[in-house]
Write a protein that holds these residues in place. Structure first.
Motif, mmCIF file in Angstrom:
data_model
loop_
_atom_site.group_PDB
_atom_site.id
_atom_site.type_symbol
_atom_site.label_atom_id
_atom_site.label_comp_id
_atom_site.label_asym_id
_atom_site.label_seq_id
_atom_site.Cartn_x
_atom_site.Cartn_y
_atom_site.Cartn_z
ATOM 1 N N ALA A 31 0.852 -1.198 0.000
ATOM 2 C CA ALA A 31 0.000 0.000 0.000
ATOM 3 C C ALA A 31 0.884 1.243 0.000
ATOM 4 O O ALA A 31 1.894 1.298 0.702
ATOM 5 C CB ALA A 31 -0.900 0.000 1.226
ATOM 6 N N LYS A 32 0.538 2.232 -0.802
ATOM 7 C CA LYS A 32 1.362 3.438 -0.889
ATOM 8 C C LYS A 32 0.638 4.698 -0.426
ATOM 9 O O LYS A 32 1.279 5.685 -0.069
ATOM 10 C CB LYS A 32 1.785 3.647 -2.348
ATOM 11 C CG LYS A 32 2.898 2.712 -2.791
ATOM 12 C CD LYS A 32 3.741 3.402 -3.817
ATOM 13 C CE LYS A 32 3.782 2.922 -5.127
ATOM 14 N NZ LYS A 32 3.918 3.028 -6.362
ATOM 15 N N TYR A 33 -0.672 4.677 -0.494
ATOM 16 C CA TYR A 33 -1.429 5.882 -0.151
ATOM 17 C C TYR A 33 -2.633 5.532 0.696
ATOM 18 O O TYR A 33 -3.209 4.460 0.548
ATOM 19 C CB TYR A 33 -1.953 6.588 -1.409
ATOM 20 C CG TYR A 33 -0.892 6.947 -2.412
ATOM 21 C CD1 TYR A 33 -0.105 8.082 -2.245
ATOM 22 C CD2 TYR A 33 -0.684 6.147 -3.535
ATOM 23 C CE1 TYR A 33 0.874 8.419 -3.164
ATOM 24 C CE2 TYR A 33 0.293 6.473 -4.467
ATOM 25 C CZ TYR A 33 1.071 7.604 -4.273
ATOM 26 O OH TYR A 33 2.030 7.924 -5.182
ATOM 27 N N VAL A 34 -3.033 6.502 1.528
ATOM 28 C CA VAL A 34 -4.317 6.423 2.202
ATOM 29 C C VAL A 34 -5.211 7.463 1.535
ATOM 30 O O VAL A 34 -4.883 8.653 1.520
ATOM 31 C CB VAL A 34 -4.195 6.755 3.702
ATOM 32 C CG1 VAL A 34 -5.568 6.727 4.362
ATOM 33 C CG2 VAL A 34 -3.251 5.784 4.386
ATOM 34 N N VAL A 35 -6.322 7.008 0.959
ATOM 35 C CA VAL A 35 -7.293 7.941 0.380
ATOM 36 C C VAL A 35 -8.370 8.125 1.438
ATOM 37 O O VAL A 35 -8.840 7.144 2.007
ATOM 38 C CB VAL A 35 -7.921 7.365 -0.913
ATOM 39 C CG1 VAL A 35 -8.722 8.435 -1.635
ATOM 40 C CG2 VAL A 35 -6.843 6.806 -1.825
ATOM 41 N N TYR A 36 -8.718 9.381 1.741
ATOM 42 C CA TYR A 36 -9.727 9.596 2.783
ATOM 43 C C TYR A 36 -10.850 10.480 2.261
ATOM 44 O O TYR A 36 -10.623 11.456 1.561
ATOM 45 C CB TYR A 36 -9.103 10.157 4.066
ATOM 46 C CG TYR A 36 -8.083 11.255 3.885
ATOM 47 C CD1 TYR A 36 -6.792 10.977 3.452
ATOM 48 C CD2 TYR A 36 -8.403 12.581 4.180
ATOM 49 C CE1 TYR A 36 -5.843 11.984 3.300
ATOM 50 C CE2 TYR A 36 -7.465 13.599 4.033
ATOM 51 C CZ TYR A 36 -6.191 13.287 3.586
ATOM 52 O OH TYR A 36 -5.259 14.288 3.428
ATOM 53 N N PHE A 37 -12.073 10.085 2.641
ATOM 54 C CA PHE A 37 -13.263 10.709 2.067
ATOM 55 C C PHE A 37 -14.102 11.372 3.145
ATOM 56 O O PHE A 37 -14.284 10.826 4.233
ATOM 57 C CB PHE A 37 -14.148 9.645 1.396
ATOM 58 C CG PHE A 37 -13.483 8.912 0.275
ATOM 59 C CD1 PHE A 37 -13.639 9.344 -1.038
ATOM 60 C CD2 PHE A 37 -12.693 7.801 0.527
ATOM 61 C CE1 PHE A 37 -13.025 8.668 -2.082
ATOM 62 C CE2 PHE A 37 -12.078 7.117 -0.519
ATOM 63 C CZ PHE A 37 -12.235 7.549 -1.820
ATOM 64 N N SER A 38 -14.655 12.524 2.802
ATOM 65 C CA SER A 38 -15.650 13.172 3.637
ATOM 66 C C SER A 38 -17.013 12.596 3.266
ATOM 67 O O SER A 38 -17.204 12.075 2.163
ATOM 68 C CB SER A 38 -15.632 14.674 3.370
ATOM 69 O OG SER A 38 -16.747 15.289 3.962
ATOM 70 N N ILE A 39 -17.959 12.708 4.199
ATOM 71 C CA ILE A 39 -19.320 12.270 3.863
ATOM 72 C C ILE A 39 -19.930 13.226 2.842
ATOM 73 O O ILE A 39 -20.803 12.853 2.062
ATOM 74 C CB ILE A 39 -20.189 12.197 5.141
ATOM 75 C CG1 ILE A 39 -21.451 11.383 4.883
ATOM 76 C CG2 ILE A 39 -20.544 13.595 5.639
ATOM 77 C CD1 ILE A 39 -22.234 11.121 6.149
ATOM 78 N N GLU A 40 -19.434 14.458 2.811
ATOM 79 C CA GLU A 40 -19.969 15.443 1.885
ATOM 80 C C GLU A 40 -19.411 15.193 0.490
ATOM 81 O O GLU A 40 -18.268 14.742 0.336
ATOM 82 C CB GLU A 40 -19.623 16.865 2.356
ATOM 83 C CG GLU A 40 -20.222 17.223 3.719
ATOM 84 C CD GLU A 40 -21.743 17.246 3.743
ATOM 85 O OE1 GLU A 40 -22.355 16.248 3.329
ATOM 86 O OE2 GLU A 40 -22.335 18.242 4.188
ATOM 87 N N PRO A 41 -20.215 15.470 -0.542
ATOM 88 C CA PRO A 41 -19.795 15.105 -1.902
ATOM 89 C C PRO A 41 -18.546 15.864 -2.362
ATOM 90 O O PRO A 41 -18.298 16.998 -1.941
ATOM 91 C CB PRO A 41 -21.014 15.480 -2.757
ATOM 92 C CG PRO A 41 -21.800 16.444 -1.936
ATOM 93 C CD PRO A 41 -21.543 16.101 -0.503
ATOM 94 N N ASP A 42 -17.765 15.237 -3.230
ATOM 95 C CA ASP A 42 -16.578 15.848 -3.846
ATOM 96 C C ASP A 42 -15.588 16.377 -2.827
ATOM 97 O O ASP A 42 -15.029 17.458 -3.008
ATOM 98 C CB ASP A 42 -16.972 17.003 -4.783
ATOM 99 C CG ASP A 42 -17.759 16.500 -5.976
ATOM 100 O OD1 ASP A 42 -17.435 15.394 -6.443
ATOM 101 O OD2 ASP A 42 -18.695 17.200 -6.403
ATOM 102 N N TRP A 43 -15.416 15.673 -1.753
ATOM 103 C CA TRP A 43 -14.466 16.136 -0.753
ATOM 104 C C TRP A 43 -13.648 14.946 -0.299
ATOM 105 O O TRP A 43 -14.094 14.137 0.510
ATOM 106 C CB TRP A 43 -15.215 16.765 0.436
ATOM 107 C CG TRP A 43 -14.370 17.691 1.242
ATOM 108 C CD1 TRP A 43 -13.028 17.919 1.107
ATOM 109 C CD2 TRP A 43 -14.807 18.523 2.318
ATOM 110 N NE1 TRP A 43 -12.601 18.845 2.012
ATOM 111 C CE2 TRP A 43 -13.675 19.235 2.764
ATOM 112 C CE3 TRP A 43 -16.030 18.747 2.935
ATOM 113 C CZ2 TRP A 43 -13.735 20.152 3.810
ATOM 114 C CZ3 TRP A 43 -16.086 19.645 3.975
ATOM 115 C CH2 TRP A 43 -14.958 20.353 4.407
#
Ligand code: HEM
Ligand code: HEM
Lengths: 252, 260
Positions: A160-172
């Motif tokens: 694994a090289k990256y952690v992708v993290y998402f907000s519950i809000e769209p496009d964030w």
């Protein structure tokens, strides 16, 4: 018209050859040691790669400056937010009791955690400055669980090289490399200045990276994915901001 | 003499290949190739940094002193222009388009180029003797008599003497030395002091400036200083003969017949 001596021609030729070879070797090494950022191509690629590579070599383990409690900003500034989605408002009405952080991708045991579970893990706090790319800053105490602790619980696969993290809000959403993900100051933040993290500042859960500027500190985080390739996400540059024309690495 | 790095000293003339005739018809250039190339690279970077810097500035045209600063705090001073962000109370009823994405990319890329250019120029200046012999003022320049004569002739806007097409006068030397050894390094320093990653490794670089916002304010004041320098620089070049001086800075040669 110009009078060139042979010696000068030879020295210039040698210097040029050395330069081109040196550049080739440097590019090869940069790729080999993961010193090229996802947006390392294109016209701004050279500058971004130099910044990222230089800062990774100099700052892999360094800690961002920490301040004393008296230096905490009396009036921190929550940036403007888009109107909340209905989904967010439902969680908010329940005081975020059902909020969960899901972790998937290149991990041994995909899992999801409630905020109270995360709060039961060892906590760490630091008084650090956060700066917006617009130029303004404030200092606050941030309280949370080191991201590395939660990553240990799910078992990150070695490639694994990256952690992708998402907000519950769209496009964030954003991503960071493993150096930042395992950095001791990188927190899944749930508290601020001795209290719960206010919604304006990203509560119930905010990703806080101390050595990059504001826009990497995504608010309302509810999902993480570990990956070795950022291409499948969005336009492939590794974040909503870099998809929108900003640099992926924001350590400056 | 299209050589990179070697100074146009008489030693060049004694190179085995150069015949005496060639030496006689190609005198040492007014400005060495390296000085000319780095000067124009610097100028290019400067305008890129200035334009993108202003773009970054309008997203928060307020400056503070100390570590922190934001719209909840009172500024040291404000620039009375509209902003590219809704957040900033400017008194204007509209918001400019956000151009920070490419502006930041270009600012930092140009910053790298300007740092390499500056390094090359400084190494050359130190080792070739260019700084010592042609740029830094010597004791003979700094005598009270010479200084007051130079100041008086500038105040009277007198056209420069013939010799000045070939060598810098004392005020020029002082201004150039200040720009090269004070303003330019400070610009790089205050730029780096705004980077949270850089200051995590080298915290004193920002603490001795008084904090992040102080570094930002100094960076902006240095921008003003550079713009003032450029203004005077160009004015002087206009007074001395813009075409001849600029041609000498591009080709390296002074055309004596045409020169005043
Ligand atoms: C002569 C050259 C330069 C000029 C005219 C210039 C001008 C500016 C201006 C006007 C700003 C906006 C101030 C603000 O609102 O924050 C700025 C920001 C900045 N500059 Fe420069 N600059 C120059 C060189 C550099 C160099 C060499 C570096 C890096 C070593 C640098 C790094 C920065 C940084 C990090 C910012 C702040 C961006 C942010 O707010 O996050 N600059 N510059
Ligand atoms: C902020 C931007 C600029 C800075 C900091 C700057 C700085 C300098 C410096 C330090 C020198 C002396 C170089 C040496 O001998 O080592 C110089 C010379 C010169 N520069 Fe600039 N320069 C700038 C922009 C420009 C521009 C836009 C022009 C456009 C025409 C220009 C034209 C010249 C000329 C003609 C000379 C030679 C002066 C003479 O022969 O008396 N410069 N500059």
């Amino acid at each position: 018209m110009k009078h060139l001596s042979r010696r000068k021609l030879i020295t210039t030729g040698l210097a040029a050859t050395a330069g081109v070879t040196g550049l080739g070797v440097a590019t090869h090494l940069a790729h080999k040691y993961g010193l090229v950022p996802p947006d390392g191509g294109g016209i701004y690629g050279p500058g971004e790669t130099l910044t990222y590579a230089a800062q990774r070599l100099l700052t892999r383990h360094s800690l961002a400056r920490e301040f004393s409690p008296v230096e905490i900003s009396a009036k921190p500034l929550a940036n403007e937010l888009a109107p909340f989605s209905d989904e967010f408002k439902r969680f908010q009405a329940d005081k975020f009791t059902d909020w969960r952080l899901a972790i998937d991708g290149l991990v041994d045991r995909p899992a999801s955690f409630s905020v109270s579970q995360i709060k039961s893990y060892p906590s760490r706090s630091h008084i650090t400055e956060i700066g917006c790319e617009e130029g303004w800053t404030y200092i606050a105490e941030w309280i949370g669980t080191p991201l590395s602790h939660v990553l240990d619980l799910v078992g990150v696969k070695p490639h694994a090289k990256y952690v992708v993290y998402f907000s519950i809000e769209p496009d964030w959403w954003e991503s960071m490399d493993m150096a930042d993900a395992l950095h001791p100051q990188t927190l899944l933040t749930y508290g601020m200045n001795g209290d719960d993290l206010p919604v304006g500042f990203g509560g119930p859960l905010r990703m806080r990276l101390t050595r990059q500027i504001g826009y990497k500190n995504v608010k309302f985080v509810n999902r993480l994915t570990l990956t070795d390739n950022l291409k499948p996400f969005g336009k492939g540059t590794g974040g909503a901001n870099s998809d929108g024309g900003y640099a992926w690495y924001a350590g400056i | 003499m299209a050589t990179l790095g070697s100074a146009p000293t008489p030693v060049d003339a004694s190179l085995p290949i150069a015949s005496p005739a060639a030496v006689a018809t190609t005198p040492a250039p007014r400005h060495s190739l390296l000085v000319r190339v780095t000067h124009w690279l610097f100028t290019l970077c400067f305008f890129a940094l200035l334009v993108t810097g202003i773009e970054i500035l309008i997203s928060h045209p307020r400056f503070y002193w100390g570590e922190t600063g934001n719209i909840n705090m009172s500024p040291l001073f404000k620039i009375p222009i509209p902003s590219s962000r809704n957040l900033v109370p400017t008194g204007y009823g509209y918001v400019l388009p956000d151009q920070n994405g490419w502006s930041r990319y270009l600012h930092f890329q140009a910053a790298w180029l300007v740092v390499f250019t500056g390094l090359l120029y400084a190494l050359h200046g130190f080792f070739s003797g260019h700084f010592r012999k042609r740029l830094l003022p010597g004791p003979e320049h700094l005598s009270r008599k010479n200084l007051s004569a130079a100041i008086l002739s500038h105040l009277r806007f007198e056209p420069p003497a013939e010799a000045e097409a070939h060598s810098y006068n004392v005020l020029q030397r002082l201004a150039y030395a200040f720009a090269i050894f004070a303003m330019f390094p400070m610009m790089i320093w205050t730029g780096l002091a705004m980077s949270p990653a850089f200051t995590s490794a080298f915290p004193v670089t920002v603490t001795i400036l008084g904090g992040h916002q102080s570094a930002r304010t100094l960076h902006f004041l240095l921008t003003i200083a550079f713009v003032l320098f450029l203004f005077v620089h160009l004015l002087m070049i206009f007074l001395a003969g813009f075409f001849h001086r600029t041609r000498a800075m591009i080709t390296g040669r002074v055309n004596n017949r045409a020169d005043s």
